[in-house]
Write a protein that holds these residues in place. Structure first.
Motif, PDB file in Angstrom:
ATOM      1  N   HIS A  40     -69.657  -2.318 -72.253  1.00 18.72           N
ATOM      2  CA  HIS A  40     -68.466  -2.075 -71.423  1.00 18.72           C
ATOM      3  C   HIS A  40     -67.950  -3.364 -70.791  1.00 18.72           C
ATOM      4  O   HIS A  40     -66.743  -3.536 -70.657  1.00 18.72           O
ATOM      5  N   ASP A  80     -64.697   1.275 -77.964  1.00 18.55           N
ATOM      6  CA  ASP A  80     -65.491   2.410 -77.500  1.00 18.55           C
ATOM      7  C   ASP A  80     -64.884   3.685 -78.092  1.00 18.55           C
ATOM      8  O   ASP A  80     -63.728   4.004 -77.798  1.00 18.55           O
ATOM      9  N   HIS A  98     -65.523  10.054 -73.885  1.00 17.31           N
ATOM     10  CA  HIS A  98     -65.123   9.739 -72.501  1.00 17.31           C
ATOM     11  C   HIS A  98     -64.075   8.622 -72.460  1.00 17.31           C
ATOM     12  O   HIS A  98     -63.406   8.433 -71.455  1.00 17.31           O
TER      13      HIS A  98
HETATM   14 MN   MN3 Z   1     -67.550   4.075 -72.574  1.00 17.71          MN
END
Ligand code: MN3
Length: 227
Positions: free
Chosen positions: A83, A172, A176
């Protein structure tokens, strides 16, 4: 807390309409915070080493750490590392300009993918192919001196298998990261995301780190170390 989340290089709403504000808030404030908290809970003799790269590199072959430690490093250390990179791979859309792609990156794309469209198509199809939660990466192999696209599951990072891989760009594809806005339409999320790719950073990683056989390590504040 030995590991620190990097501050975002833009405001939550500045990646709109490609990445929505609510997703950014939840993703950064809750998901990333949890990875940092959990990896920071490792025993002091491990978490005192705030160089995440050295903790994660070749983790699959690591015989020093016990299984529990390796699991925490893989899931939460990986989550923090991935991240931290991901936020820096993005920028506000007006700064995301393909004309900023450096001549050396252009050469690499030409050599390894023929042209930019083919590179992008390949990246998109690999990102779509991730089953369940995971990531899609464009990596540079500093040993074999070529680049390719690879996917990982969960919070794994390519360096866990091979420390010679430099992550030039990563996406990603956990739900989510896009579900609030795109629901099950992952392809729309992936196509939108190209509007906020930070080519300046991608080129800097390629030109200054990968081509010099240097790895992507993070400073204590989670920012990429270019020195
Ligand atoms: Mn993520």
């Amino acid at each position: 807390m030995p590991f620190i989340k990097p501050s975002l290089p833009y405001k939550y709403n500045e990646l709109e309409p490609y990445i929505d504000t609510e997703t950014m808030v939840v993703h950064y404030e809750m998901h990333h915070t949890a990875y940092v908290k959990n990896v920071s809970a490792l025993p002091d003799n491990i978490s005192c080493n705030t160089n995440l790269f050295s903790l994660l590199a070749n983790l699959s072959k690591n015989t020093i750490f016990d299984e529990k430690t390796k699991r925490i490093l893989r899931n939460h250390g990986g989550g923090h590392y991935n991240h931290s990179l991901f936020w820096q791979y993005m920028t506000i859309s007006s700064n995301s300009n393909q004309s900023q792609i450096s001549s050396m990156v252009k050469e690499t794309i030409k050599r390894d993918f023929r042209d930019f469209m083919n590179f992008k198509d390949k990246f998109v199809s690999e990102a779509l192919s991730v089953f369940g939660s995971g990531w899609c990466w464009w990596v540079y192999d500093t040993k074999k001196c070529y680049s390719f696209i690879i996917t990982t599951t969960n919070q794994d990072n390519p360096i866990m298998e091979d420390e010679n891989l430099v992550c030039l760009l990563g996406l990603d594809v956990w739900e989510h990261a896009y579900y609030l806005k795109y629901q099950s339409k992952r392809v729309e999320y992936i196509n939108s995301w190209w509007n906020v790719v930070n080519w300046k950073t991608v080129c800097k990683i390629h030109d200054e780190l990968a081509l010099n056989k240097k790895q992507v390590s993070l400073l204590k504040n989670g920012i990429i170390n270019f020195n």
